[in-house]
Design an enzyme around this catalytic site. Structure first.
Site, PDB file in Angstrom:
ATOM      1  NE  ARG A 190      -3.361   2.501   2.607  1.00 11.68           N
ATOM      2  CZ  ARG A 190      -3.168   3.390   3.579  1.00 11.68           C
ATOM      3  NH1 ARG A 190      -2.419   3.094   4.625  1.00 11.68           N
ATOM      4  NH2 ARG A 190      -3.725   4.573   3.520  1.00 11.68           N
ATOM      5  CG  ASN A 218      -4.963   3.659   8.355  1.00  8.89           C
ATOM      6  OD1 ASN A 218      -5.064   2.615   7.699  1.00  8.89           O
ATOM      7  ND2 ASN A 218      -4.539   4.794   7.835  1.00  8.89           N
ATOM      8  CE1 TYR A 237      -0.015   3.080  13.547  1.00 11.51           C
ATOM      9  CE2 TYR A 237      -2.011   4.038  12.630  1.00 11.51           C
ATOM     10  CZ  TYR A 237      -0.730   3.544  12.462  1.00 11.51           C
ATOM     11  OH  TYR A 237      -0.167   3.503  11.209  1.00 11.51           O
ATOM     12  CD  GLU A 268      -1.513   4.135   7.982  1.00 12.34           C
ATOM     13  OE1 GLU A 268      -1.329   4.612   9.124  1.00 12.34           O
ATOM     14  OE2 GLU A 268      -1.626   4.851   6.971  1.00 12.34           O
TER      15      GLU A 268
HETATM   16  O1  IFM Z   1       2.588   7.863  10.028  1.00 11.18           O
HETATM   17  C1  IFM Z   1       1.214   7.883  10.150  1.00 11.18           C
HETATM   18  C2  IFM Z   1       0.553   7.677   8.801  1.00 11.18           C
HETATM   19  O2  IFM Z   1       0.951   8.606   7.863  1.00 11.18           O
HETATM   20  C3  IFM Z   1      -0.957   7.778   8.944  1.00 11.18           C
HETATM   21  N1  IFM Z   1      -1.431   6.927   9.982  1.00 11.18           N
HETATM   22  C4  IFM Z   1      -0.777   6.966  11.262  1.00 11.18           C
HETATM   23  C5  IFM Z   1       0.727   6.808  11.077  1.00 11.18           C
HETATM   24  C6  IFM Z   1       1.421   6.841  12.455  1.00 11.18           C
HETATM   25  O3  IFM Z   1       1.175   8.052  13.075  1.00 11.18           O
END
Ligand code: IFM
Length: 461
Positions: A80, A298, A300, A364
């Site tokens: 990606r 995405n 985290y 992500e």
């Molecule tokens: O680095 C970033 C990315 O560009 C977008 N999503 C979160 C990542 C970590 O902060």
């Protein structure tokens, strides 16, 4: 080193890595590339930690072949990446063929190596010229994005089947135009509200254009960064704060995209801040809700919120002055983000419940860790391995529970430019020496490689 117990991935589950143009390419003034809002922002004193810029980044523009070979070594199914708008249209309008040629080489290089491309058209590097004309606060930027998308899909659409329009419009709108901590560094709630609508509309209108340019078999989606929102306590004020925060982090994006309407509570909160009647035109929601083939997630960490007196600051997003994020429970990554893989499973289950019928992939997931090299120079990032392993398992548990989640992409391939944080936080599974640009796989890269190979072995046996 290989995952233990072995991963039980669903049939056909994609394993990949993700990057973005501005974070790795460098070569910001080469082959006709124009300045982006991040080039400008990074030069604003105090905007980026250490005054770091994207001028060199990982020099990927010049090291394309080497980086493609790294992908082969890893054995990923898919890569990606994002396309830098100002490389293709330096001023957001005129065409720079050398910019398109670069992505042509990238796509051909992937296909020659048997790696599936997943292309993102916008990962925050807006041509500066378009920001000078108002950027995402202006409706005209929607048209510009559609014509840029047409150009790119027209050139690459015979080989790229899978597209996402935008990456994390939450960041573009709220960090960029409300909190002012990302480019273009604006702090204006009305402009942020306009940016939300124009980003969503740009997605919808461009998706039609990409399908038309790419023809049958073209898949188009969008990548968001939704998160579980947790109240800091059971107090009524914190519960209300969590509901409010959920509106801007999650529902203001997903409700229009999937259900074709903005959430009532968000509209009510925004009414006093701007003229929504002038902003939202009749057919906009129909365009925004055009069916998508893939929703990229995405993930985290979960976000813990509390109520606080209104004032300066607060959570990013218009009307959130009286909300604040509090640190989540330990353990944390080096950016202070809570490590909580259960949040990913919870999020996928919630999205499956509230937005049924949507196909998803984790586009992500990863963490910044200390990454101290050992005496032999090797980075034995067992913390990152544990993080990735736990999250990959969380995604597979969600899949086993019936969630349509088809893939997982590690953020990220290379240590790179982490936006306002500069180069200090490292998310890569491959270390990049900033002085020499030498790439050295970390233990997590070996782990991922073995996980991918093990999965292939399991499928074959
Ligand atoms: O680095 C970033 C990315 O560009 C977008 N999503 C979160 C990542 C970590 O902060």
């Amino acid at each position: 080193m290989a995952p233990h117990p072995p991963l039980a991935l669903p049939e056909g589950f994609t394993l990949g890595v993700a990057t973005s143009s501005f974070q790795i390419e460098g070569a910001v003034a080469e082959d006709g590339r124009g300045p982006s809002i991040w080039d400008t922002f990074a030069r604003t004193p105090g905007a980026v930690v250490g005054g770091d810029t994207g001028d060199v980044a990982c020099d990927h523009y010049h090291r394309l072949e080497e980086d493609l070979d790294l992908l082969v070594w890893l054995g990923v199914d898919s890569y990606r990446f994002s396309i830098a708008w100002p490389r293709v249209q330096p001023d957001g309008r005129s065409l720079e063929p050398r910019g398109l040629d670069f992505y042509d080489r990238l796509v051909d290089g992937l296909l020659e190596r048997g790696i599936h491309p997943l292309a993102t058209l916008y990962h925050w590097d807006l041509p500066q010229r378009l920001e000078d004309d108002g950027g995402w606060s202006e409706r005209a930027t929607v048209e510009r994005f559609v014509s840029y998308s047409e150009v790119v899909a027209g050139r690459l659409g015979d080989r790229v089947r899978d597209w996402s329009t935008l990456n994390e419009p939450w960041c573009a709108a709220f960090l960029g135009y409300d909190a002012g901590i990302h480019a273009p560094g604006v702090r204006d709630p009305a402009r942020a509200i306009a940016a939300v609508h124009h980003l969503l509309l740009a997605h919808g209108e461009a998706s039609r254009a990409i399908r038309a340019a790419g023809g049958p078999g073209t898949n188009v989606g969008i990548v968001l960064n939704p998160a579980p929102i947790r109240p800091a306590s059971d107090d009524e004020a914190d519960l209300a704060a969590a509901r409010r925060a959920d509106g801007l982090r999650n529902r203001v994006w997903l409700d229009p995209l999937v259900h074709g309407r903005y959430p009532d509570d968000v509209l009510a909160a925004w009414e006093p801040l701007t003229d929504l009647g002038a902003l939202h035109r009749d057919d906009d929601l129909a365009a925004i809700a055009a069916p998508i083939d893939l929703l990229g997630i995405n993930y985290y960490n979960p976000v813990v919120v509390t109520a606080r007196p209104a004032g300066d600051g607060g959570l990013p997003g218009p009307g959130q002055d009286h909300l604040a994020e509090v640190p989540g429970p330990a353990p944390h990554t080096t950016l202070g983000w809570s490590i909580d893989a259960t949040g990913l499973e919870e999020l996928l289950l919630r999205l499956h419940r509230d937005y049924p019928g949507v196909t998803m992939a984790v586009t992500e997931n990863g963490g910044a860790f200390p990454d101290a090299p050992g005496p032999n120079g090797r980075i034995d990032d067992t913390d990152r391995i544990a993080y990735l392993d736990a999250h990959l398992r969380a995604a597979t548990r969600a899949a086993a529970a019936g969630v349509d989640v088809r893939g997982y992409y590690v953020w990220t391939l290379l240590d790179n430019f982490e936006w306002a944080e500069g180069y200090a936080p490292t998310f890569g599974i491959v270390h990049v020496d900033r002085a020499t640009q030498v790439r050295t796989p970390k233990a997590s890269a070996d782990w991922y490689r073995e996980a991918i190979a093990g999965r292939r072995g399991a499928a074959a046996s």
